[in-house]
Design an enzyme around this catalytic site. Structure first.
Site, PDB file in Angstrom:
ATOM      1  N   GLY A  89      44.933  17.159 -45.320  1.00 34.65           N
ATOM      2  CA  GLY A  89      43.662  16.953 -45.707  1.00 34.65           C
ATOM      3  C   GLY A  89      43.554  17.654 -47.298  1.00 34.65           C
ATOM      4  O   GLY A  89      44.648  17.537 -47.911  1.00 34.65           O
ATOM      5  N   ARG A  90      42.461  18.109 -47.814  1.00 37.52           N
ATOM      6  CA  ARG A  90      42.445  18.694 -49.074  1.00 37.52           C
ATOM      7  C   ARG A  90      42.762  20.094 -49.037  1.00 37.52           C
ATOM      8  O   ARG A  90      42.849  20.776 -50.173  1.00 37.52           O
ATOM      9  CB  ARG A  90      40.862  18.665 -49.606  1.00 37.52           C
ATOM     10  CG  ARG A  90      40.808  17.370 -50.157  1.00 37.52           C
ATOM     11  CD  ARG A  90      39.528  16.972 -51.256  1.00 37.52           C
ATOM     12  NE  ARG A  90      38.291  17.168 -50.436  1.00 37.52           N
ATOM     13  CZ  ARG A  90      37.359  17.969 -50.562  1.00 37.52           C
ATOM     14  NH1 ARG A  90      37.316  18.772 -51.557  1.00 37.52           N
ATOM     15  NH2 ARG A  90      36.272  17.984 -49.940  1.00 37.52           N
ATOM     16  N   HIS A 120      49.020  15.957 -46.584  1.00 39.25           N
ATOM     17  CA  HIS A 120      49.298  16.878 -47.706  1.00 39.25           C
ATOM     18  C   HIS A 120      49.956  18.045 -47.572  1.00 39.25           C
ATOM     19  O   HIS A 120      49.945  18.756 -48.438  1.00 39.25           O
ATOM     20  CB  HIS A 120      47.898  16.784 -48.278  1.00 39.25           C
ATOM     21  CG  HIS A 120      47.267  15.591 -48.884  1.00 39.25           C
ATOM     22  ND1 HIS A 120      46.813  14.414 -48.108  1.00 39.25           N
ATOM     23  CD2 HIS A 120      47.090  15.192 -50.345  1.00 39.25           C
ATOM     24  CE1 HIS A 120      46.590  13.554 -48.954  1.00 39.25           C
ATOM     25  NE2 HIS A 120      46.419  13.914 -50.293  1.00 39.25           N
ATOM     26  N   TYR A 139      52.111  12.288 -46.984  1.00 39.38           N
ATOM     27  CA  TYR A 139      51.096  10.989 -47.454  1.00 39.38           C
ATOM     28  C   TYR A 139      51.846  10.605 -48.673  1.00 39.38           C
ATOM     29  O   TYR A 139      52.135  11.253 -49.639  1.00 39.38           O
ATOM     30  CB  TYR A 139      49.821  11.856 -47.816  1.00 39.38           C
ATOM     31  CG  TYR A 139      48.666  10.741 -48.002  1.00 39.38           C
ATOM     32  CD1 TYR A 139      48.392   9.857 -46.897  1.00 39.38           C
ATOM     33  CD2 TYR A 139      48.257  10.446 -49.451  1.00 39.38           C
ATOM     34  CE1 TYR A 139      47.445   8.641 -47.164  1.00 39.38           C
ATOM     35  CE2 TYR A 139      47.295   9.663 -49.397  1.00 39.38           C
ATOM     36  CZ  TYR A 139      46.822   8.590 -48.304  1.00 39.38           C
ATOM     37  OH  TYR A 139      45.918   7.678 -48.594  1.00 39.38           O
TER      38      TYR A 139
END
Length: 197
Positions: A89-90, A120, A139
């Site tokens: 994710g972020r 990530h 990713y």
């Protein structure tokens, strides 16, 4: 099989499936999982993000669920845990700026404990300086970043010693199966129960 105590590093806008599915699957087979976040206490939540693949050049992000934090990362001793999960994710792009995150990750590699990272998540491993001479995946958009940390990037789920990496949540079946194997977890595949007509 001895049940393991597993740490999962989380933060706001961690990918929804990548945090929830491993947490629940590992608990389902008998392991104890603690979701830990810097600057959040037990009982707090993090917001998740859903990354979906709909034919665009990159993923589409939408708001996911609230996910509960079990422990504050600053209050744990990584020596108390047998394995580590680093979802994507972020969240990884800013979690890697916390000393507590970096030091925790380094502990698992220094002690050669099982680590599973997805999407990530390897950004955190790169920042921790633990990828030198490893073979991993991530990713694809962060491939250059993790290769810059000294590893070889492979297309597909990868197991390198005690490190298991996958590219995104569609890799869950193979990624989790490899991680369970590293953990020494044997899953009893009981015969399916026939439904009454």
């Amino acid at each position: 099989m001895s049940n393991k105590k597993i740490l999962e590093i989380v933060g706001d806008f961690v990918e929804d499936y990548e945090v929830m599915v491993p947490y629940q699957a590992l608990e389902m087979v008998g392991h104890e999982v603690d979701a830990a976040c810097p600057e959040k206490e037990a009982g707090d939540t993090v917001k998740t993000a859903v990354h979906d693949f709909r034919g665009d050049q990159t993923y589409l992000e939408t708001r996911g669920h609230d996910f509960g934090v079990d422990v504050a990362l600053e209050e744990i001793d990584p020596a108390d845990y047998d394995a580590l999960v680093v979802p994507g994710g972020r969240a990884p792009e800013y979690l890697r700026t916390y000393d507590s995150v970096i030091e925790t990750v380094q502990h698992f590699f220094e002690e050669d404990k099982p680590v599973a990272a997805l999407c990530h998540g390897p950004q955190i491993l790169a920042a921790a300086g633990v990828l030198e001479d490893r073979e991993i995946t991530s990713y694809p958009a962060v491939r250059a970043e993790v290769e810059g940390a000294g590893c070889s990037w492979v297309d597909g789920t990868v197991r390198d010693g005690n490190l298991v990496t996958g590219q995104a949540w569609p890799d869950h079946p193979e990624w989790l199966a490899e991680f369970l194997d590293v953990l020494g977890t044997e899953v009893d595949h009981a015969d399916p129960v026939a439904a009454d007509d």
